[in-house]
Write an enzyme that holds these catalytic residues in place. Sequence first.
Site, PDB file in Angstrom:
ATOM      1  N   SER A   1       0.834  -1.205   0.000  1.00 50.65           N
ATOM      2  CA  SER A   1       0.000   0.000   0.000  1.00 50.65           C
ATOM      3  C   SER A   1       0.867   1.252   0.000  1.00 50.65           C
ATOM      4  O   SER A   1       0.569   2.217  -0.703  1.00 50.65           O
ATOM      5  CB  SER A   1      -0.928   0.008   1.218  1.00 50.65           C
ATOM      6  OG  SER A   1      -1.802  -1.092   1.194  1.00 50.65           O
ATOM      7  N   GLU A   2       1.918   1.245   0.821  1.00 50.05           N
ATOM      8  CA  GLU A   2       2.838   2.383   0.860  1.00 50.05           C
ATOM      9  C   GLU A   2       4.272   1.933   1.105  1.00 50.05           C
ATOM     10  O   GLU A   2       4.524   0.931   1.784  1.00 50.05           O
ATOM     11  CB  GLU A   2       2.445   3.400   1.953  1.00 50.05           C
ATOM     12  CG  GLU A   2       1.328   4.337   1.571  1.00 50.05           C
ATOM     13  CD  GLU A   2      -0.016   3.905   2.118  1.00 50.05           C
ATOM     14  OE1 GLU A   2      -1.006   4.602   1.867  1.00 50.05           O
ATOM     15  OE2 GLU A   2      -0.063   2.850   2.790  1.00 50.05           O
ATOM     16  N   THR A   3       5.173   2.719   0.565  1.00 51.71           N
ATOM     17  CA  THR A   3       6.614   2.606   0.800  1.00 51.71           C
ATOM     18  C   THR A   3       7.103   3.993   1.193  1.00 51.71           C
ATOM     19  O   THR A   3       6.694   4.987   0.585  1.00 51.71           O
ATOM     20  CB  THR A   3       7.343   2.128  -0.468  1.00 51.71           C
ATOM     21  OG1 THR A   3       6.852   0.827  -0.829  1.00 51.71           O
ATOM     22  CG2 THR A   3       8.841   2.071  -0.256  1.00 51.71           C
TER      23      THR A   3
END
Length: 281
Positions: A46-48
Amino acid sequence: MPPRPFQQVDVFVSGPLTGNPVAVVFDADDLGDDQMRTFAQWTNLSETTFVCTPQDPAADYFLRIFTPGGELPFAGHPTLGSAHAWLAAGGVPKGEKVVQECGVGLVNIRRDGEALAFAAPPLIRSGEVDASDLDVVRAALDLRPSDVIAASWVDNGPGWIGLLLASGQQVLDIEPDFAALGDRMVGLIGPYLGDTGPDDHPDYEVRGFAPGIGVPEDPVTGSLNAGLACWLRAQKIAPATYVAAQGAALGRAGRVLVSDDNTDIWVGGRSVTVIAGEVDL
């Protein structure tokens, strides 16, 4: 370029591998936008996030947050996961709280026992959702007008629209048409009444849909829970302290702890480092 320290952190956990993972890359000052974007697409999370030197002297670090579809000015589970990783890597805050600098400015993060919690940033858009947008959202979620108890913009950076449904089970029963949602980012919340819901008795069930940024359904979403809390507390719908469950539809069991101390609304949960090492970009 030499390898960089790296952690993958599971955020909002209730047990092993129950939350939402975030990839955290340190020493990222010299990475370009394209390198960050490409790595975020490669991780397919979903996020980095990328931890950089702060520009504001009050901040402990500057955080850039990428989804597979692009950069966000703020997101909740990356904020907590990155703070957890920074502390685990030996980071020492300048003051009592960890201060993150990101696209929405400074975000305070406090330690609550084994958990971390961030102060919900103010909403940049709130209030009534246009009838045309609401019609599209209801159709994409196969909801009748009477199914939606209330709706509001709960945008604290990503662009969330919030819908309050009658029950947590109704939230879980939704089968979204992601193509019909388009670029709209939509969050659902519904209460658990009595003995309904999971065995640990959370107060609400939450789901978040963001197909336009490459995240059809997010396992556990800090920014959405923060926006929902700001909305529901202002309307005196939610209690000052509650627990939201999220992720069951994806086989997760995330738990988000919300508390309002009359100054800030704090959104928190437990984080665990699952992978630690180096990444060669």
